[in-house]
Design a protein around this motif. Structure first.
Motif, mmCIF file in Angstrom:
data_model
loop_
_atom_site.group_PDB
_atom_site.id
_atom_site.type_symbol
_atom_site.label_atom_id
_atom_site.label_comp_id
_atom_site.label_asym_id
_atom_site.label_seq_id
_atom_site.Cartn_x
_atom_site.Cartn_y
_atom_site.Cartn_z
ATOM 1 N N THR A 138 0.838 -1.196 0.000
ATOM 2 C CA THR A 138 0.000 0.000 0.000
ATOM 3 C C THR A 138 0.874 1.247 0.000
ATOM 4 O OG1 THR A 138 -0.100 0.131 2.412
ATOM 5 C CG2 THR A 138 -1.803 -1.201 1.300
ATOM 6 N N VAL A 139 0.247 2.352 -0.371
ATOM 7 C CA VAL A 139 0.948 3.635 -0.360
ATOM 8 C C VAL A 139 1.453 3.957 1.044
ATOM 9 C CG1 VAL A 139 0.642 6.122 -0.647
ATOM 10 C CG2 VAL A 139 -0.303 4.540 -2.340
ATOM 11 N N ARG A 140 0.622 3.688 2.046
ATOM 12 C CA ARG A 140 1.020 3.978 3.432
ATOM 13 C C ARG A 140 2.287 3.222 3.815
ATOM 14 N NH1 ARG A 140 -1.995 5.806 7.686
ATOM 15 N NH2 ARG A 140 -3.931 5.448 6.533
ATOM 16 N N ARG A 141 2.343 1.949 3.453
ATOM 17 C CA ARG A 141 3.507 1.151 3.840
ATOM 18 C C ARG A 141 4.755 1.602 3.104
ATOM 19 N NH1 ARG A 141 4.219 -5.451 3.390
ATOM 20 N NH2 ARG A 141 6.351 -5.511 4.217
ATOM 21 N N GLN A 142 4.626 1.914 1.813
ATOM 22 C CA GLN A 142 5.801 2.335 1.041
ATOM 23 C C GLN A 142 6.348 3.653 1.552
ATOM 24 O OE1 GLN A 142 5.882 1.475 -3.273
ATOM 25 N NE2 GLN A 142 3.796 0.692 -3.050
ATOM 26 N N VAL A 152 3.314 10.038 6.815
ATOM 27 C CA VAL A 152 2.682 9.588 5.578
ATOM 28 C C VAL A 152 1.604 10.548 5.103
ATOM 29 C CG1 VAL A 152 1.214 7.806 4.557
ATOM 30 C CG2 VAL A 152 3.220 7.154 5.904
ATOM 31 N N LEU A 153 0.708 10.920 5.990
ATOM 32 C CA LEU A 153 -0.420 11.760 5.584
ATOM 33 C C LEU A 153 0.039 13.156 5.164
ATOM 34 C CD1 LEU A 153 -3.158 10.748 8.192
ATOM 35 C CD2 LEU A 153 -2.654 9.773 5.957
ATOM 36 N N PRO A 163 -5.631 11.922 1.659
ATOM 37 C CA PRO A 163 -5.065 10.983 2.634
ATOM 38 C C PRO A 163 -5.795 9.638 2.679
ATOM 39 C CG PRO A 163 -5.180 13.183 3.573
ATOM 40 C CD PRO A 163 -5.905 13.242 2.259
ATOM 41 N N ASN A 164 -7.051 9.609 2.245
ATOM 42 C CA ASN A 164 -7.789 8.345 2.222
ATOM 43 C C ASN A 164 -7.181 7.346 1.235
ATOM 44 O OD1 ASN A 164 -9.720 9.165 4.140
ATOM 45 N ND2 ASN A 164 -10.908 10.227 2.564
ATOM 46 N N GLY A 175 -2.334 7.238 -13.213
ATOM 47 C CA GLY A 175 -0.928 7.487 -13.507
ATOM 48 C C GLY A 175 -0.417 8.742 -12.827
ATOM 49 N N GLY A 176 -1.214 9.810 -12.822
ATOM 50 C CA GLY A 176 -0.812 11.051 -12.171
ATOM 51 C C GLY A 176 -0.671 10.896 -10.666
ATOM 52 N N GLN A 177 -1.563 10.099 -10.054
ATOM 53 C CA GLN A 177 -1.455 9.862 -8.610
ATOM 54 C C GLN A 177 -0.215 9.040 -8.277
ATOM 55 O OE1 GLN A 177 -5.342 8.102 -8.159
ATOM 56 N NE2 GLN A 177 -6.193 9.942 -7.204
ATOM 57 N N CYS A 178 0.090 8.043 -9.106
ATOM 58 C CA CYS A 178 1.318 7.270 -8.894
ATOM 59 C C CYS A 178 2.545 8.168 -9.002
ATOM 60 C CB CYS A 178 1.412 6.139 -9.920
ATOM 61 S SG CYS A 178 0.276 4.755 -9.620
#
Length: 339
Positions: A138-142, A152-153, A163-164, A175-178
């Motif tokens: 997940t994004v949080r873990r990375q 993270v937030l 943040p959700n 792609g833009g969010q990544c």
């Protein structure tokens, strides 16, 4: 020569019809006596391939000081990413350093497996955001593994991500969010040097402006050096202190952003500037750089731009060219510059 106006400029009326995004030539001169963060000296890199040896970089000289933003500009295939990977220590095993060295705070550094002090001090934003993220984390873990879970937030908010989304996987993001998660990863370790390889690819103009403002703010507040790798000369002109122009593995011009963006001296830099779209132009008016990049596996002329250059003369082929000072802090590798 009279420089070509960048988008949003109206020299005739003396007004700006649309202010460029980011900083507008807010250059900070380097402090005399300050140790450079990064020095690339006479760097040549070759790759061994089935087709032969690819001479990817040819005698590159580049330096970056603390708090300085340097733009590395050129068309696709010019060697910008190869140079950025060399600095990061991420070159493929088929690469060979034919000459030169890379210095970090004055000390020579080698491949990533031999480095210690620069592993977190140098961060890179990669061109392909999905390939640089772990698809099963997940994004949080990375982000938490790099910057700590308590940040993270705030990192996501800095790059304008809800943040959700922290508990989503990369395949659930656009792609833009990544791309923005990749930027947050790079900035999360608070690097001394940020290598931003096309950091605004796939971003809308508002988010692009916010990201560049964030990088500029970190550069000024923390003294973070930045190498902005882009094909967008207008983006580099609006956000960088200096611009270095690369063609076919050679640095052909380097100087203050304002000088280079309005009055380039190398014919290639002039063609790049002329290809920047203007507000008043139609599709039929768009200009491109003439010719094609040379085959880097074949015999190469001392000036690799020579076959595409309308100012080419016999003396251009006489001996290797090097960057020569044409004015204070403005260097050009050309025997017949525009001046």
């Amino acid at each position: 020569m009279v420089g070509r106006a960048l988008p949003g400029d109206d020299f005739g009326s003396g007004r700006s019809i649309a202010q460029p995004r980011g900083r507008r030539f807010a250059r900070r001169p380097r402090c005399q006596g300050t140790t450079l963060v990064l020095e690339v000296r006479n760097l040549s890199i070759e790759f061994s391939t089935r087709r032969g040896t690819v001479k990817a970089l040819d005698r590159i000289d580049l330096s970056i000081a603390p708090g300085e933003i340097v733009g590395l500009v050129g068309e696709s295939g010019s060697g910008k990413s190869v140079l950025s990977y060399a600095i990061s220590g991420l070159l493929d095993r088929s690469a060979r350093i034919a000459s030169g060295e890379i210095r970090w705070h004055g000390a020579v550094i080698g491949p990533i497996r031999e480095r210690r002090s620069t592993r977190t001090a140098i961060a890179q934003i990669f061109q392909n955001p999905r390939a640089s993220l772990n698809p099963i984390m997940t994004v949080r873990r990375q982000l938490g593994d790099v910057a700590g879970r308590d940040r993270v937030l705030s990192l996501l908010e800095n790059v304008r991500i809800d943040p959700n989304r922290a508990d989503h996987y990369p395949f659930e993001l656009s792609g833009g969010q990544c791309q923005r998660v990749g930027i947050a990863l790079a900035l999360g370790c608070e690097p001394e040097l940020l290598i931003a390889d096309e950091p605004t690819t796939g971003l809308d103009v508002t988010t692009e402006a916010a990201i560049m403002a964030l990088i500029g703010d970190l550069s000024e507040r923390r003294g973070m050096a930045t190498l902005l790798v882009t094909h967008n000369l207008a983006l580099a002109a609006a956000n960088c202190d200096r611009i270095a122009v690369m063609h076919a593995g050679q640095l052909v011009e380097c100087g203050p952003a304002e000088q280079l963006a309005y009055s380039p001296m190398h014919p290639y830099a002039e063609q790049l500037l002329a290809s920047v779209p203007q507000h008043s132009e139609t599709a039929d008016d768009l200009r491109t750089v003439s010719g094609l990049l040379p085959d880097l596996t074949g015999p190469l002329l001392p000036c690799r731009f020579a076959p595409r250059c309308d100012r080419h003369q016999p003396d251009c082929d006489a001996s290797p060219l090097s960057l020569t000072a044409r004015s204070p802090q403005h260097f050009v590798a050309c025997r017949h510059p525009l001046c």
